[in-house]
Design a protein around this motif. Structure first.
Motif, PDB file in Angstrom:
ATOM      1  N   MET A 101       0.839  -1.195   0.000  1.00  0.00           N
ATOM      2  CA  MET A 101       0.000   0.000   0.000  1.00  0.00           C
ATOM      3  C   MET A 101       0.876   1.248   0.000  1.00  0.00           C
ATOM      4  O   MET A 101       1.847   1.348   0.754  1.00  0.00           O
ATOM      5  CB  MET A 101      -0.895   0.013   1.247  1.00  0.00           C
ATOM      6  N   ARG A 102       0.554   2.200  -0.847  1.00  0.00           N
ATOM      7  CA  ARG A 102       1.274   3.467  -0.894  1.00  0.00           C
ATOM      8  C   ARG A 102       0.740   4.389   0.195  1.00  0.00           C
ATOM      9  O   ARG A 102      -0.459   4.416   0.482  1.00  0.00           O
ATOM     10  CB  ARG A 102       1.122   4.120  -2.262  1.00  0.00           C
ATOM     11  N   LEU A 103       1.642   5.130   0.805  1.00  0.00           N
ATOM     12  CA  LEU A 103       1.269   6.040   1.880  1.00  0.00           C
ATOM     13  C   LEU A 103       2.084   7.322   1.774  1.00  0.00           C
ATOM     14  O   LEU A 103       3.313   7.292   1.720  1.00  0.00           O
ATOM     15  CB  LEU A 103       1.518   5.383   3.248  1.00  0.00           C
ATOM     16  N   ALA A 104       1.401   8.452   1.741  1.00  0.00           N
ATOM     17  CA  ALA A 104       2.076   9.743   1.795  1.00  0.00           C
ATOM     18  C   ALA A 104       2.367  10.065   3.262  1.00  0.00           C
ATOM     19  O   ALA A 104       1.474  10.028   4.109  1.00  0.00           O
ATOM     20  CB  ALA A 104       1.191  10.826   1.189  1.00  0.00           C
ATOM     21  N   VAL A 105       3.629  10.354   3.562  1.00  0.00           N
ATOM     22  CA  VAL A 105       4.045  10.602   4.942  1.00  0.00           C
ATOM     23  C   VAL A 105       3.640  12.021   5.330  1.00  0.00           C
ATOM     24  O   VAL A 105       4.219  13.003   4.858  1.00  0.00           O
ATOM     25  CB  VAL A 105       5.568  10.407   5.105  1.00  0.00           C
ATOM     26  N   GLU A 106       2.638  12.122   6.196  1.00  0.00           N
ATOM     27  CA  GLU A 106       2.108  13.434   6.594  1.00  0.00           C
ATOM     28  C   GLU A 106       2.863  14.030   7.764  1.00  0.00           C
ATOM     29  O   GLU A 106       2.996  15.252   7.875  1.00  0.00           O
ATOM     30  CB  GLU A 106       0.629  13.306   6.949  1.00  0.00           C
ATOM     31  N   SER A 107       3.334  13.176   8.658  1.00  0.00           N
ATOM     32  CA  SER A 107       4.069  13.669   9.826  1.00  0.00           C
ATOM     33  C   SER A 107       4.882  12.530  10.429  1.00  0.00           C
ATOM     34  O   SER A 107       4.581  11.352  10.220  1.00  0.00           O
ATOM     35  CB  SER A 107       3.113  14.239  10.890  1.00  0.00           C
ATOM     36  N   ILE A 108       5.929  12.917  11.165  1.00  0.00           N
ATOM     37  CA  ILE A 108       6.776  11.963  11.883  1.00  0.00           C
ATOM     38  C   ILE A 108       6.966  12.505  13.290  1.00  0.00           C
ATOM     39  O   ILE A 108       7.355  13.668  13.474  1.00  0.00           O
ATOM     40  CB  ILE A 108       8.151  11.801  11.192  1.00  0.00           C
ATOM     41  N   THR A 109       6.683  11.666  14.289  1.00  0.00           N
ATOM     42  CA  THR A 109       6.773  12.090  15.686  1.00  0.00           C
ATOM     43  C   THR A 109       7.735  11.179  16.431  1.00  0.00           C
ATOM     44  O   THR A 109       7.614   9.951  16.365  1.00  0.00           O
ATOM     45  CB  THR A 109       5.391  12.026  16.366  1.00  0.00           C
TER      46      THR A 109
ATOM     47  N   MET B 112       3.793   7.559  13.012  1.00  0.00           N
ATOM     48  CA  MET B 112       3.251   8.359  11.921  1.00  0.00           C
ATOM     49  C   MET B 112       1.837   7.893  11.628  1.00  0.00           C
ATOM     50  O   MET B 112       1.483   6.725  11.862  1.00  0.00           O
ATOM     51  CB  MET B 112       4.129   8.279  10.682  1.00  0.00           C
ATOM     52  N   PRO B 113       0.979   8.790  11.154  1.00  0.00           N
ATOM     53  CA  PRO B 113      -0.417   8.431  10.917  1.00  0.00           C
ATOM     54  C   PRO B 113      -0.572   7.472   9.745  1.00  0.00           C
ATOM     55  O   PRO B 113       0.111   7.596   8.722  1.00  0.00           O
ATOM     56  CB  PRO B 113      -1.096   9.767  10.630  1.00  0.00           C
ATOM     57  N   CYS B 114      -1.498   6.522   9.899  1.00  0.00           N
ATOM     58  CA  CYS B 114      -1.820   5.572   8.837  1.00  0.00           C
ATOM     59  C   CYS B 114      -3.192   4.992   9.144  1.00  0.00           C
ATOM     60  O   CYS B 114      -3.384   4.343  10.182  1.00  0.00           O
ATOM     61  CB  CYS B 114      -0.773   4.458   8.751  1.00  0.00           C
ATOM     62  N   GLY B 115      -4.144   5.219   8.265  1.00  0.00           N
ATOM     63  CA  GLY B 115      -5.513   4.770   8.523  1.00  0.00           C
ATOM     64  C   GLY B 115      -5.699   3.267   8.416  1.00  0.00           C
ATOM     65  O   GLY B 115      -6.672   2.719   8.936  1.00  0.00           O
ATOM     66  N   THR B 116      -4.765   2.569   7.776  1.00  0.00           N
ATOM     67  CA  THR B 116      -4.881   1.117   7.591  1.00  0.00           C
ATOM     68  C   THR B 116      -4.017   0.399   8.616  1.00  0.00           C
ATOM     69  O   THR B 116      -2.840   0.726   8.767  1.00  0.00           O
ATOM     70  CB  THR B 116      -4.421   0.716   6.175  1.00  0.00           C
ATOM     71  N   PRO B 117      -4.565  -0.582   9.329  1.00  0.00           N
ATOM     72  CA  PRO B 117      -3.743  -1.319  10.303  1.00  0.00           C
ATOM     73  C   PRO B 117      -2.721  -2.216   9.610  1.00  0.00           C
ATOM     74  O   PRO B 117      -3.009  -2.822   8.577  1.00  0.00           O
ATOM     75  CB  PRO B 117      -4.778  -2.155  11.071  1.00  0.00           C
ATOM     76  N   PHE B 118      -1.521  -2.290  10.180  1.00  0.00           N
ATOM     77  CA  PHE B 118      -0.472  -3.191   9.690  1.00  0.00           C
ATOM     78  C   PHE B 118       0.138  -3.920  10.878  1.00  0.00           C
ATOM     79  O   PHE B 118       0.296  -3.350  11.953  1.00  0.00           O
ATOM     80  CB  PHE B 118       0.611  -2.416   8.940  1.00  0.00           C
ATOM     81  N   PRO B 119       0.521  -5.179  10.686  1.00  0.00           N
ATOM     82  CA  PRO B 119       1.073  -5.965  11.798  1.00  0.00           C
ATOM     83  C   PRO B 119       2.538  -5.660  12.046  1.00  0.00           C
ATOM     84  O   PRO B 119       3.236  -5.086  11.199  1.00  0.00           O
ATOM     85  CB  PRO B 119       0.899  -7.398  11.294  1.00  0.00           C
ATOM     86  N   LYS B 120       3.007  -6.055  13.197  1.00  0.00           N
ATOM     87  CA  LYS B 120       4.434  -6.008  13.513  1.00  0.00           C
ATOM     88  C   LYS B 120       5.182  -6.826  12.458  1.00  0.00           C
ATOM     89  O   LYS B 120       4.773  -7.918  12.087  1.00  0.00           O
ATOM     90  CB  LYS B 120       4.684  -6.593  14.896  1.00  0.00           C
TER      91      LYS B 120
END
Length: 405
Positions: A362-370, A389-397
């Motif tokens: 999945m492609r993701l535009a990096v909006e912020s890094i904390t 960083m924000p990501c609306g889709t869950p991803f596993p470890k």
């Protein structure tokens, strides 16, 4: 009824074992601290081998141990104890390339399956059949065989004999890896796991009466890489591999990175599953073919599967194509936020891809890094830094975040 082929992944250390398992391997092959063909890899001592077998078996994955060097007289007294200790760790099979080792294994560890290494150069059904009668459960065929050759071997050997072939990874310029070039030039024996790959170097001709004058074999100012074999890639030919009666689809690369193991294993896993689910309507999704090009690789070919390759060597350079880098690993996801560990620098505004087992990236535009202290950062630029960083889709470890170079 035909059995579904296994996906067999290479493992160079415990980290890569985890990725091979997570990303879909049915079985893995790895080396111990002796008698294996990758002297430069980390390899597995008996404690780590036992842990590896326990982990793999808990996930339904088999473990095959390489014992495929050509042992010297001085090493023979060490062989029996090595075989016993290896079997005690719980391995599912030994991969051997020497008839003496084969027969010793049958005496010393009779309950352990024996697989015949590609180093033995099995190219015909007579040899395969005799090896079966000697106690082999599987033959890893020479890489120089076509589909027609493989089908002939399958049709003329006991159905209980399993057939394994390489489907992806580096190819050797010498027959079934039987090469003396490294030993001759550097004293590092390829048949004992020490190959320095001088076949990847550039070469020029020198005329004996003109010392110091180097003539390119092809008209090219960089010389020519006349021995440099292309890499093998058969992701587009899963139906033919299955039709040939191959038991195990083997991925080369015990010295490759965890990223290579994960991506390539995942691609072949999904391609085979899609084909097995609906053979009549199967079409390889383009993104799966693209996955094989998102790892470091040389120019690809189909090897000898469709006959003798007309362009099996790549003459321009001996290096790799590398267009993607791992920039982070996912540690967890909660409430729309990914927790990650940095591996390479990337920044706010970049577009990355996230790859998880069994999924399309999945492609993701990096909006912020904390960072860990909750401070916003313009980039993840510190080695192994923890960040979110924000990501609306869950991803596993264990999901991989990568960025195009």
């Amino acid at each position: 009824m035909q059995q579904k082929p296994e996906i067999l992944a290479p493992v160079g250390d415990f980290e890569r074992l985890g990725f091979a398992i997570d990303y879909g391997a049915d079985a893995v092959y790895l080396g111990g601290t002796a008698f294996g063909m990758r002297a430069s890899s980390a390899n597995f001592d008996f404690d780590t081998l036992k842990q590896s077998c326990e982990l793999a078996h808990s996930r339904g994955v088999k473990v095959y141990l390489t014992c495929n060097t050509l042992p010297t007289n001085a090493e023979i007294p060490l062989l029996e104890e090595h075989l016993k200790n290896s079997a005690a760790c719980g391995i599912d099979a030994l991969i051997v390339a020497d008839v003496g080792v084969l027969m010793a294994a049958k005496r010393v560890v009779p309950d352990t399956e024996i697989h015949i290494s590609t180093q033995m150069g099995v190219v015909n059904y007579l040899t395969a059949r005799e090896l079966y009668h000697m106690g082999a459960k599987r033959v890893v065929l020479a890489r120089e065989l076509s589909f027609d050759d493989i089908r002939t071997i399958r049709d003329n050997t006991p159905p209980e004999l399993e057939i394994e072939t390489f489907v992806h990874g580096a190819m050797c310029m010498s027959f079934s890896g039987r090469c003396l070039l490294s030993n001759y030039l550097l004293g590092r024996d390829a048949n004992r796991g020490e190959c320095a790959q001088p076949c990847r170097w550039g070469y020029h001709l020198v005329e004996e009466k003109r010392p110091g004058q180097y003539f390119p074999i092809e008209e090219n100012e960089h010389g020519t890489y006349i021995l440099n074999a292309k890499d093998l890639c058969m992701i587009e030919h899963i139906p033919q591999l299955v039709d040939a009666g191959i038991t195990s689809l083997k991925i080369e690369g015990r010295a490759k990175s965890f990223y290579y193991v994960a991506v390539v294993t995942n691609a072949y896993r999904q391609a085979l599953d899609l084909y097995w689910k609906d053979r009549e309507n199967y079409v390889l999704p383009q993104w799966l073919e693209e996955e094989t090009r998102k790892v470091s690789h040389r120019q690809y070919s189909t090897g000898f599967y469709f006959g003798r390759p007309e362009q099996g060597q790549f003459y321009e350079n001996g290096g790799y194509v590398r267009e993607w880098d791992v920039v982070a690993m996912v540690d967890g996801w909660e409430d729309g936020v990914l927790s990650c560990t940095q591996r390479n620098k990337f920044s706010v505004g970049d577009t990355v891809e996230i790859l998880a087992p069994g999924q399309k990236p999945m492609r993701l535009a990096v909006e912020s890094i904390t960072d860990e202290d909750g401070a916003a950062q313009p980039s993840a630029c510190h080695a192994m830094m923890k960040f979110t960083m924000p990501c609306g889709t869950p991803f596993p470890k264990g999901a991989i975040i990568r960025k195009e170079s």
